[in-house]
Motif scaffolding. Structure first.
Motif, PDB file in Angstrom:
ATOM      1  N   ALA A  30       0.819  -1.216   0.000  1.00  0.00           N
ATOM      2  CA  ALA A  30       0.000   0.000   0.000  1.00  0.00           C
ATOM      3  C   ALA A  30       0.852   1.266   0.000  1.00  0.00           C
ATOM      4  O   ALA A  30       0.316   2.369  -0.074  1.00  0.00           O
ATOM      5  N   GLU A  31       2.164   1.112   0.090  1.00  0.00           N
ATOM      6  CA  GLU A  31       3.125   2.226   0.040  1.00  0.00           C
ATOM      7  C   GLU A  31       2.889   3.254   1.147  1.00  0.00           C
ATOM      8  O   GLU A  31       2.834   4.461   0.901  1.00  0.00           O
ATOM      9  N   VAL A  32       2.810   2.757   2.386  1.00  0.00           N
ATOM     10  CA  VAL A  32       2.491   3.634   3.510  1.00  0.00           C
ATOM     11  C   VAL A  32       3.651   4.526   3.958  1.00  0.00           C
ATOM     12  O   VAL A  32       3.423   5.509   4.658  1.00  0.00           O
ATOM     13  N   SER A  33       4.864   4.212   3.569  1.00  0.00           N
ATOM     14  CA  SER A  33       6.003   4.962   4.112  1.00  0.00           C
ATOM     15  C   SER A  33       6.409   6.182   3.283  1.00  0.00           C
ATOM     16  O   SER A  33       7.339   6.889   3.657  1.00  0.00           O
ATOM     17  N   GLY A  34       5.701   6.459   2.229  1.00  0.00           N
ATOM     18  CA  GLY A  34       6.045   7.596   1.379  1.00  0.00           C
ATOM     19  C   GLY A  34       5.106   8.772   1.559  1.00  0.00           C
ATOM     20  O   GLY A  34       4.953   9.320   2.652  1.00  0.00           O
ATOM     21  N   ALA A  35       4.457   9.146   0.471  1.00  0.00           N
ATOM     22  CA  ALA A  35       3.575  10.315   0.478  1.00  0.00           C
ATOM     23  C   ALA A  35       2.390  10.144   1.417  1.00  0.00           C
ATOM     24  O   ALA A  35       1.911  11.120   2.004  1.00  0.00           O
ATOM     25  N   LEU A  36       1.921   8.913   1.585  1.00  0.00           N
ATOM     26  CA  LEU A  36       0.782   8.686   2.487  1.00  0.00           C
ATOM     27  C   LEU A  36       1.158   8.993   3.934  1.00  0.00           C
ATOM     28  O   LEU A  36       0.364   9.575   4.673  1.00  0.00           O
ATOM     29  N   LEU A  37       2.362   8.607   4.333  1.00  0.00           N
ATOM     30  CA  LEU A  37       2.824   8.932   5.680  1.00  0.00           C
ATOM     31  C   LEU A  37       2.940  10.443   5.854  1.00  0.00           C
ATOM     32  O   LEU A  37       2.522  10.993   6.878  1.00  0.00           O
ATOM     33  N   ASP A  38       3.455  11.123   4.847  1.00  0.00           N
ATOM     34  CA  ASP A  38       3.545  12.586   4.917  1.00  0.00           C
ATOM     35  C   ASP A  38       2.159  13.219   5.042  1.00  0.00           C
ATOM     36  O   ASP A  38       1.969  14.176   5.791  1.00  0.00           O
ATOM     37  N   ARG A  44      -1.741  14.977  11.612  1.00  0.00           N
ATOM     38  CA  ARG A  44      -1.400  14.784  13.017  1.00  0.00           C
ATOM     39  C   ARG A  44       0.053  15.194  13.303  1.00  0.00           C
ATOM     40  O   ARG A  44       0.895  14.369  13.647  1.00  0.00           O
ATOM     41  N   PRO A  45       0.382  16.469  13.167  1.00  0.00           N
ATOM     42  CA  PRO A  45       1.758  16.899  13.437  1.00  0.00           C
ATOM     43  C   PRO A  45       2.147  16.714  14.906  1.00  0.00           C
ATOM     44  O   PRO A  45       3.338  16.678  15.220  1.00  0.00           O
ATOM     45  N   ASP A  46       1.171  16.566  15.771  1.00  0.00           N
ATOM     46  CA  ASP A  46       1.464  16.343  17.191  1.00  0.00           C
ATOM     47  C   ASP A  46       2.111  14.986  17.444  1.00  0.00           C
ATOM     48  O   ASP A  46       2.685  14.770  18.508  1.00  0.00           O
ATOM     49  N   LEU A  47       2.079  14.079  16.468  1.00  0.00           N
ATOM     50  CA  LEU A  47       2.654  12.744  16.646  1.00  0.00           C
ATOM     51  C   LEU A  47       4.052  12.596  16.050  1.00  0.00           C
ATOM     52  O   LEU A  47       4.645  11.531  16.156  1.00  0.00           O
ATOM     53  N   VAL A  48       4.583  13.653  15.448  1.00  0.00           N
ATOM     54  CA  VAL A  48       5.884  13.562  14.777  1.00  0.00           C
ATOM     55  C   VAL A  48       6.989  13.173  15.757  1.00  0.00           C
ATOM     56  O   VAL A  48       7.785  12.259  15.488  1.00  0.00           O
ATOM     57  N   LEU A  81       2.907   5.342  16.400  1.00  0.00           N
ATOM     58  CA  LEU A  81       3.282   4.487  15.277  1.00  0.00           C
ATOM     59  C   LEU A  81       2.064   3.781  14.688  1.00  0.00           C
ATOM     60  O   LEU A  81       1.855   3.787  13.469  1.00  0.00           O
ATOM     61  N   THR A  82       1.236   3.194  15.529  1.00  0.00           N
ATOM     62  CA  THR A  82       0.098   2.424  15.030  1.00  0.00           C
ATOM     63  C   THR A  82      -0.984   3.319  14.432  1.00  0.00           C
ATOM     64  O   THR A  82      -1.593   2.963  13.421  1.00  0.00           O
ATOM     65  N   VAL A  83      -1.228   4.470  15.041  1.00  0.00           N
ATOM     66  CA  VAL A  83      -2.227   5.393  14.492  1.00  0.00           C
ATOM     67  C   VAL A  83      -1.793   5.880  13.110  1.00  0.00           C
ATOM     68  O   VAL A  83      -2.596   5.913  12.163  1.00  0.00           O
ATOM     69  N   LEU A  84      -0.531   6.238  12.977  1.00  0.00           N
ATOM     70  CA  LEU A  84      -0.050   6.748  11.696  1.00  0.00           C
ATOM     71  C   LEU A  84       0.033   5.652  10.643  1.00  0.00           C
ATOM     72  O   LEU A  84      -0.266   5.894   9.471  1.00  0.00           O
ATOM     73  N   ALA A  85       0.420   4.440  11.047  1.00  0.00           N
ATOM     74  CA  ALA A  85       0.473   3.326  10.090  1.00  0.00           C
ATOM     75  C   ALA A  85      -0.929   2.998   9.579  1.00  0.00           C
ATOM     76  O   ALA A  85      -1.138   2.831   8.369  1.00  0.00           O
ATOM     77  N   ALA A  86      -1.896   2.923  10.483  1.00  0.00           N
ATOM     78  CA  ALA A  86      -3.269   2.625  10.070  1.00  0.00           C
ATOM     79  C   ALA A  86      -3.841   3.753   9.220  1.00  0.00           C
ATOM     80  O   ALA A  86      -4.528   3.506   8.211  1.00  0.00           O
ATOM     81  N   GLY A  87      -3.565   4.985   9.602  1.00  0.00           N
ATOM     82  CA  GLY A  87      -4.067   6.126   8.834  1.00  0.00           C
ATOM     83  C   GLY A  87      -3.523   6.138   7.424  1.00  0.00           C
ATOM     84  O   GLY A  87      -4.271   6.340   6.453  1.00  0.00           O
ATOM     85  N   ALA A  88      -2.223   5.923   7.283  1.00  0.00           N
ATOM     86  CA  ALA A  88      -1.618   5.893   5.949  1.00  0.00           C
ATOM     87  C   ALA A  88      -2.153   4.716   5.144  1.00  0.00           C
ATOM     88  O   ALA A  88      -2.416   4.842   3.941  1.00  0.00           O
ATOM     89  N   TYR A  89      -2.331   3.587   5.808  1.00  0.00           N
ATOM     90  CA  TYR A  89      -2.828   2.389   5.124  1.00  0.00           C
ATOM     91  C   TYR A  89      -4.211   2.635   4.519  1.00  0.00           C
ATOM     92  O   TYR A  89      -4.456   2.323   3.357  1.00  0.00           O
ATOM     93  N   PHE A  90      -5.113   3.205   5.297  1.00  0.00           N
ATOM     94  CA  PHE A  90      -6.477   3.383   4.810  1.00  0.00           C
ATOM     95  C   PHE A  90      -6.625   4.558   3.839  1.00  0.00           C
ATOM     96  O   PHE A  90      -7.682   4.717   3.223  1.00  0.00           O
TER      97      PHE A  90
END
Length: 130
Positions: A30-38, A44-48, A81-90
């Motif tokens: 699903a390419e979660v570590s690129g543009a989707l993560l950004d 959610r900049p509070d999680l950086v 980590l889990t919130v951002l991974a799930a958010g990028a995934y969906f």
């Protein structure tokens, strides 16, 4: 924002959290570590800070051991980590296409006449502060 090494650690951890199934793609597919993560970090900049701390502490470790360690010793970092991974995934188009979801059609409702009738009473009454 994130270094290529941090993105690689994120991809590895996300792949461990979200493996492929018969019908759904894995996190790396699903390419979660690129543009989707950004994109998710933009929401959610509070999680950086928590994410970067989690990635830095997990670098070079076995992904499952790193996730276990984060969950028990740094729950705030694990949550980020889990919130951002799930958010990028969906947000991934591949995931959206794989989901068996057909939204119900929205019925068209034109109640303009009803609204005008209701507002007529307000206009007749005038502006009153109670």
């Amino acid at each position: 924002m994130l270094t290529p090494e941090q993105r690689q650690v994120f991809a590895t951890l996300a792949e461990t959290l979200i493996p492929a199934s018969d019908t759904m793609p894995s996190a790396t597919t699903a390419e979660v570590s690129g543009a989707l993560l950004d994109q998710v970090l933009g929401y959610r900049p509070d999680l950086v800070d928590a994410l970067t701390a989690a990635l830095d502490s997990s670098a070079g470790k076995d992904p499952e051991a790193a996730l276990d360690s984060l969950a028990t010793e740094q729950p705030g970092q694990f949550e980020a980590l889990t919130v951002l991974a799930a958010g990028a995934y969906f947000l991934s188009p591949a995931v959206k296409a794989a989901m068996p979801y057909d939204p119900a059609p929205r019925p068209a409702r034109d109640d303009m006449d009803s609204y005008v009738d209701m507002l007529e009473h307000v206009v007749d009454r005038g502006f009153v502060i109670r």
